[in-house]
Write an enzyme that holds these catalytic residues in place. Sequence first.
Site, short mmCIF file in Angstrom:
data_model
loop_
_atom_site.label_atom_id
_atom_site.label_comp_id
_atom_site.label_asym_id
_atom_site.label_seq_id
_atom_site.Cartn_x
_atom_site.Cartn_y
_atom_site.Cartn_z
N HIS A 1 -10.83 0.08 0.86
CA HIS A 1 -10.68 1.19 1.82
C HIS A 1 -12.04 1.33 2.50
O HIS A 1 -12.96 1.92 1.94
CB HIS A 1 -10.27 2.46 1.06
CG HIS A 1 -10.30 3.71 1.88
ND1 HIS A 1 -9.18 4.44 2.15
CD2 HIS A 1 -11.32 4.36 2.50
CE1 HIS A 1 -9.51 5.50 2.89
NE2 HIS A 1 -10.80 5.47 3.12
N ASN B 1 -6.25 9.34 7.02
CA ASN B 1 -7.46 8.57 6.73
C ASN B 1 -7.11 7.10 6.59
O ASN B 1 -6.34 6.76 5.70
CB ASN B 1 -8.07 9.11 5.42
CG ASN B 1 -9.29 8.32 4.97
OD1 ASN B 1 -9.66 7.31 5.57
ND2 ASN B 1 -9.90 8.77 3.91
N HIS C 1 2.60 14.37 0.72
CA HIS C 1 1.92 15.62 0.37
C HIS C 1 2.93 16.75 0.43
O HIS C 1 3.78 16.77 1.33
CB HIS C 1 0.79 15.93 1.37
CG HIS C 1 -0.38 15.00 1.26
ND1 HIS C 1 -1.22 14.98 0.17
CD2 HIS C 1 -0.84 14.05 2.10
CE1 HIS C 1 -2.16 14.07 0.36
NE2 HIS C 1 -1.95 13.48 1.52
N HIS D 1 0.83 -1.21 0.00
CA HIS D 1 0.00 0.00 0.00
C HIS D 1 0.87 1.26 0.00
O HIS D 1 1.16 1.83 1.06
CB HIS D 1 -0.92 -0.03 1.23
CG HIS D 1 -2.01 0.98 1.21
ND1 HIS D 1 -3.25 0.75 1.73
CD2 HIS D 1 -2.06 2.25 0.72
CE1 HIS D 1 -4.02 1.82 1.58
NE2 HIS D 1 -3.30 2.75 0.97
N HIS E 1 1.50 5.11 -2.01
CA HIS E 1 1.06 6.12 -2.97
C HIS E 1 2.30 6.77 -3.58
O HIS E 1 3.01 7.50 -2.89
CB HIS E 1 0.17 7.17 -2.29
CG HIS E 1 -1.10 6.60 -1.75
ND1 HIS E 1 -2.22 6.41 -2.54
CD2 HIS E 1 -1.43 6.13 -0.53
CE1 HIS E 1 -3.19 5.87 -1.80
NE2 HIS E 1 -2.74 5.69 -0.58
N LEU E 2 2.55 6.49 -4.85
CA LEU E 2 3.73 7.05 -5.52
C LEU E 2 3.41 8.36 -6.25
O LEU E 2 4.31 9.05 -6.70
CB LEU E 2 4.34 6.03 -6.49
CG LEU E 2 4.99 4.80 -5.84
CD1 LEU E 2 5.49 3.83 -6.91
CD2 LEU E 2 6.15 5.21 -4.93
N HIS F 1 -5.64 -0.89 5.85
CA HIS F 1 -5.47 -0.09 7.08
C HIS F 1 -6.58 -0.19 8.12
O HIS F 1 -7.28 0.79 8.40
CB HIS F 1 -5.22 1.38 6.75
CG HIS F 1 -6.04 1.97 5.63
ND1 HIS F 1 -7.40 1.90 5.59
CD2 HIS F 1 -5.68 2.63 4.50
CE1 HIS F 1 -7.84 2.51 4.50
NE2 HIS F 1 -6.82 2.95 3.82
N ASP G 1 0.77 2.68 3.76
CA ASP G 1 -0.11 3.77 3.31
C ASP G 1 0.70 5.06 3.16
O ASP G 1 0.22 6.15 3.49
CB ASP G 1 -1.31 3.96 4.25
CG ASP G 1 -2.41 4.83 3.61
OD1 ASP G 1 -2.29 5.18 2.42
OD2 ASP G 1 -3.37 5.16 4.32
ZN LIG Z 1 -6.99 4.19 2.20
#
Ligand SMILES: [Zn+2]
Length: 428
Positions: free
Chosen positions: A177, A276, A307, A56, A58-59, A230, A303
């Site tokens: 999710h 989240n 940002h 999990h 995020h790239l 998650h 996760d």
């Molecule tokens: Zn999520």
Amino acid sequence: MSKILIRGAKVLGGEAQDVLIDGETIAEVGTGLSAEGATVIEAEGQVLLPGLVDLHTHLREPGREDSETVLTGTRAAASGGYTAVFAMANTFPVADTAGVVEQVWRLGKESGYCDVQPIGAVTVGLEGKQLSELGAMHDSAARVTVFSDDGKCVDDAVIMRRALEYVKAFGGVVAQHAQEPRLTEGAQMNEGVVSAELGLGGWPAVAEESIIARDVLLAEHVGSRVHICHLSTAGSVEIVRWAKSRGIDVTAEVTPHHLLLTDELVRSYNAVYKVNPPLRTERDVTALREALADGTIDIVATDHAPHPHEDKDCEWAAAAMGMVGLETALSVVQQTMVETGLLDWAGVAERMSFAPARIGGLDHHGRPVSAGEPANLTLVDTSYRGVVDPAHFASRSRNTPYEGRELPGRVTHTFLRGRATVVDGILA
Ligand SMILES: [Zn+2]
């Protein structure tokens, strides 16, 4: 081909052994191995693990290269001891076609730091209305087997049912999710004592638990496989435990931050703690740790959610949700699970390498540390203590909740198919 001898490492935390890497493969594991013709790494006292696998991540590429790219994200992954990451589909454009998943897959191949396995979106544009071309993504060069609308919940029960039916045909899995959207409208943090005191909109545990309960029942009904992203509440743990006892094919993950941090931190109004699902209570943290230890929760997944500064350094209500995690995950797990006596290092290898590779269907990662296996390895100095300084992160983003906090352990070397991507704690 180049040879590397890792001397005296505690393999999976066990007895000290030597590990000889020849080219891309582990050639030999034993004691007193010859160093002839090999570069020697003195690893006495360090723990050798299979290369970590994150289900999990995020790239952010394509579309949000200001926060992360495939290259910077895979450099962060290697720094944290990872040799493979699964890239979430909530990019711009969304990874809901063969074209986009192949683009991410190609960028991963070019990076050279860490293998990248794209995740495909369940629904077109993550809008929850129409199934994406799941079969086309599976048949593409990226060979997608994990599908998720992560960031959003697949809240329509009929769409979720169809997705489970569709992926069953090729042994895929839907990663949910779990967040009932109507119950979390305007929610800013965990619903409880702290949210009431602060007057912030609450995010009730039942919003997560009701979707998990529905989805394990749907998976049972369809005879398919579901993965829950998650988990964050004690109630979610109870539902997954019940589902597993019933024989339902469900797996679950927990993030490092949900193993360590609680909603008390929100009192600071520092938006670095906005995430989240939200940080929950001490009771939830305890339940999550116990569930990870007893196998109810299968894996740790980061996760990792980068940002840019301007999206986090603002008032709480306006700030983006999410934290970076790749470069601190193993340290947080060492502190919360190993140093508490809940897991040994073999248990960590299972939950951060073997099991995530199995769930995601990766053949060449999450393999035993033994002769003939691909040399995907992570060497950890577990006696190290250091204060987290995000200025040293390889990630393009700095939104870590651990800045200034002392955490144990340091990845000294990472090997991807025999190539050192990290040497003495520094990216190679
Ligand atoms: Zn999520």
